[in-house]
Design an enzyme around this catalytic site. Structure first.
Site, mmCIF file in Angstrom:
data_model
loop_
_atom_site.group_PDB
_atom_site.id
_atom_site.type_symbol
_atom_site.label_atom_id
_atom_site.label_comp_id
_atom_site.label_asym_id
_atom_site.label_seq_id
_atom_site.Cartn_x
_atom_site.Cartn_y
_atom_site.Cartn_z
ATOM 1 N N LYS A 1 -3.088 3.392 7.814
ATOM 2 C CA LYS A 1 -2.546 3.387 6.708
ATOM 3 C C LYS A 1 -1.702 1.639 7.418
ATOM 4 O O LYS A 1 -1.845 1.686 8.580
ATOM 5 C CB LYS A 1 -1.299 4.112 6.156
ATOM 6 C CG LYS A 1 -1.961 5.224 5.984
ATOM 7 C CD LYS A 1 -0.817 6.279 6.010
ATOM 8 C CE LYS A 1 -0.747 6.712 6.840
ATOM 9 N NZ LYS A 1 -0.116 8.210 7.319
ATOM 10 N N THR B 1 12.220 3.939 3.366
ATOM 11 C CA THR B 1 10.869 4.641 3.469
ATOM 12 C C THR B 1 10.038 6.137 3.763
ATOM 13 O O THR B 1 9.934 6.068 4.453
ATOM 14 C CB THR B 1 9.844 3.739 4.094
ATOM 15 O OG1 THR B 1 10.281 3.136 5.557
ATOM 16 C CG2 THR B 1 9.507 2.189 3.199
ATOM 17 N N GLY C 1 9.685 9.216 4.861
ATOM 18 C CA GLY C 1 8.262 10.167 4.009
ATOM 19 C C GLY C 1 7.321 9.441 3.186
ATOM 20 O O GLY C 1 6.376 9.899 2.769
ATOM 21 N N THR C 2 6.838 8.223 3.378
ATOM 22 C CA THR C 2 6.041 7.169 2.839
ATOM 23 C C THR C 2 4.417 7.718 3.243
ATOM 24 O O THR C 2 3.862 8.124 2.094
ATOM 25 C CB THR C 2 5.855 6.303 3.057
ATOM 26 O OG1 THR C 2 5.647 5.706 4.623
ATOM 27 C CG2 THR C 2 7.195 5.418 2.621
ATOM 28 N N GLY C 3 4.750 8.573 4.557
ATOM 29 C CA GLY C 3 3.067 8.811 4.539
ATOM 30 C C GLY C 3 3.089 10.105 3.858
ATOM 31 O O GLY C 3 1.542 10.524 3.137
ATOM 32 N N CYS C 4 3.913 11.773 4.267
ATOM 33 C CA CYS C 4 3.539 12.118 3.550
ATOM 34 C C CYS C 4 2.958 12.373 2.733
ATOM 35 O O CYS C 4 2.281 13.181 1.405
ATOM 36 C CB CYS C 4 5.252 13.235 3.473
ATOM 37 S SG CYS C 4 5.640 13.072 5.552
HETATM 38 N N1 LIG Z 1 7.204 -1.781 2.669
HETATM 39 C C1 LIG Z 1 5.912 -1.486 2.497
HETATM 40 N N2 LIG Z 1 5.615 -1.755 1.037
HETATM 41 C C2 LIG Z 1 4.389 -0.959 0.798
HETATM 42 N N3 LIG Z 1 3.586 -0.309 0.479
HETATM 43 C C3 LIG Z 1 4.300 0.074 1.992
HETATM 44 C C4 LIG Z 1 5.957 -0.350 2.752
HETATM 45 N N4 LIG Z 1 5.779 0.426 4.013
HETATM 46 C C5 LIG Z 1 4.569 2.073 3.763
HETATM 47 N N5 LIG Z 1 4.109 1.416 3.019
HETATM 48 C C6 LIG Z 1 2.391 2.292 1.661
HETATM 49 O O1 LIG Z 1 2.814 3.437 2.212
HETATM 50 C C7 LIG Z 1 1.759 4.591 2.768
HETATM 51 C C8 LIG Z 1 2.266 5.051 3.831
HETATM 52 O O2 LIG Z 1 2.302 4.266 4.995
HETATM 53 P P1 LIG Z 1 2.812 4.398 6.785
HETATM 54 O O3 LIG Z 1 4.294 3.788 6.163
HETATM 55 O O4 LIG Z 1 2.069 3.533 7.224
HETATM 56 O O5 LIG Z 1 2.890 5.754 6.675
HETATM 57 P P2 LIG Z 1 4.012 6.616 7.625
HETATM 58 O O6 LIG Z 1 4.499 7.333 6.782
HETATM 59 O O7 LIG Z 1 2.944 7.374 8.059
HETATM 60 O O8 LIG Z 1 4.031 6.143 8.959
HETATM 61 C C9 LIG Z 1 0.924 3.649 2.789
HETATM 62 O O9 LIG Z 1 0.115 2.896 1.653
HETATM 63 C C10 LIG Z 1 1.179 2.101 2.915
HETATM 64 O O10 LIG Z 1 0.258 1.029 2.801
HETATM 65 C C1 LIG Z 2 9.475 17.384 8.259
HETATM 66 C C2 LIG Z 2 8.742 16.115 8.426
HETATM 67 N N1 LIG Z 2 7.074 16.416 8.211
HETATM 68 C C3 LIG Z 2 6.708 15.095 8.645
HETATM 69 C C4 LIG Z 2 7.617 13.467 8.783
HETATM 70 C C5 LIG Z 2 7.069 12.590 8.578
HETATM 71 O O1 LIG Z 2 6.919 11.793 7.402
HETATM 72 P P1 LIG Z 2 6.210 10.138 7.365
HETATM 73 O O2 LIG Z 2 5.820 10.792 5.860
HETATM 74 O O3 LIG Z 2 5.441 9.956 8.237
HETATM 75 O O4 LIG Z 2 7.693 9.593 7.643
HETATM 76 P P2 LIG Z 2 8.325 8.754 8.224
HETATM 77 O O5 LIG Z 2 9.214 10.136 9.235
HETATM 78 O O6 LIG Z 2 7.992 7.729 9.200
HETATM 79 O O7 LIG Z 2 9.956 8.766 7.581
HETATM 80 C C6 LIG Z 2 9.364 14.198 8.257
HETATM 81 N N2 LIG Z 2 9.988 13.016 8.829
HETATM 82 N N3 LIG Z 2 9.260 15.145 8.893
#
Ligand SMILES: Nc1ncnc2c1ncn2[C@@H]1O[C@H](COP(=O)(O)OP(=O)(O)O)[C@@H](O)[C@H]1O
Ligand SMILES: Cc1ncc(COP(=O)(O)OP(=O)(O)O)c(N)n1
Length: 268
Positions: free
Chosen positions: A173, A206, A208-211
């Protein structure tokens, strides 16, 4: 009725973890079930506490769901320790589940560890061999492969290394790649690579985007969509959810799980 299971941690603030996964499943018309691996005291400002659940209780939750309700697809999120990873991997093997999405959650946005450092090896050796799809962000892909990722070519190299651990499909991602005004996710299926691009949305909300992204993929797999089709929908779902972010709390607010359906004009 399609059914999806999330094996993950609880986020009391409702933006990530089990709560984000179940909201996403519901919005995508999939029946959601959960096995909670850890409880976190968490809000938009960060993680204030973590309490892992015993491996016996995690196994019991998975058995309860598997033996009565059935599972069309599942995802894993926060797994916290090697013991928990080994327990979950053994259950996936036992039930012969193959639509398995592994989101290798390591560190929360505020910097709190959600996976013990010594458990990274267990992710690679015990869990990834059962993964149909793994969805690391850039720091997670770097940690799992030992490679530095600064370009698309680097993402493909890292994806190849992850495939060598036994994973079928890799999605790296792009949310953390802040050098571009786009957010580019790369899918590698062991042979071909595909990119999924959205404009970078300028927001601090952002959490919880990954979840949410990995839960969308899981819901689509449960419905019988292909990997490619599932990533297309997941990218639309997460982009809509970030665009319509929620100004809740005073830190990193959650994404808006209603947004995808509302954009499509579906309201109750
Ligand atoms: N600022 C942003 N604008 C558009 N898409 C985003 C943005 N931040 C994250 N994404 C999208 O959200 C999803 C989760 O990505 P990411 O943030 O890298 O994961 P994580 O939450 O695990 O760190 C991906 O599809 C990524 O392209
Ligand atoms: C309970 C719990 N699980 C996973 C996460 C991490 O989530 P993620 O979608 O990677 O978002 P951010 O932590 O990057 O906001 C979490 N925070 N808590």
């Amino acid at each position: 009725m399609f059914k999806a299971l999330t094996i993950a941690g609880s986020d009391s603030g409702g933006g990530a973890g089990i709560q984000a996964d179940l909201k996403t499943f519901q919005e995508l018309d999939v029946y959601g079930m959960s096995a909670i691996t850890a409880v976190t005291a968490q809000n938009t400002l960060g993680v204030q506490g973590v309490q892992p659940i015993s491996k016996e209780m995690i196994a019991a939750q998975i058995d309860a769901v598997a033996q009565d309700l059935g599972v069309d697809a599942l995802k894993t999120g926060m797994l916290f320790s090697s013991d928990i990873i080994i327990t979950v991997a053994e259950k996936i093997r036992h039930y012969g589940w193959n639509k398995v999405v592994v989101d290798p959650v390591m560190i929360a946005k505020g910097g709190a560890p959600l996976l013990q450092q010594e458990a990274v090896t267990a992710v690679k050796e015990k869990l990834l061999p059962y993964a149909f799809i793994v969805t690391p962000n850039i720091p997670e892909a770097e940690e799992l492969t030992g490679l530095r990722i600064q370009s698309e070519a680097d993402k493909i190299e890292a994806a190849k290394k992850l495939i060598s651990y036994g994973v079928k499909n890799v999605i790296i991602k792009g949310g953390h790649d802040e050098n571009t005004n786009e957010s580019i996710d790369l899918l590698f299926d062991g042979k071909d690579s595909y990119t999924f691009t959205s404009h970078r949305i300028n927001t601090k909300n952002t959490h919880g985007t990954g979840c949410t992204f990995s839960a969308s993929i899981t819901a689509c797999l449960a419905k019988g969509l292909s990997v490619y089709e599932s990533v297309v929908i997941a990218k639309r779902f997460i982009t809509a959810a970030i665009e319509a972010d929620l100004e809740l709390g005073s830190g990193h607010g959650p994404t808006n799980h209603w947004a995808y359906k509302r954009k499509a004009g579906i309201t109750v």
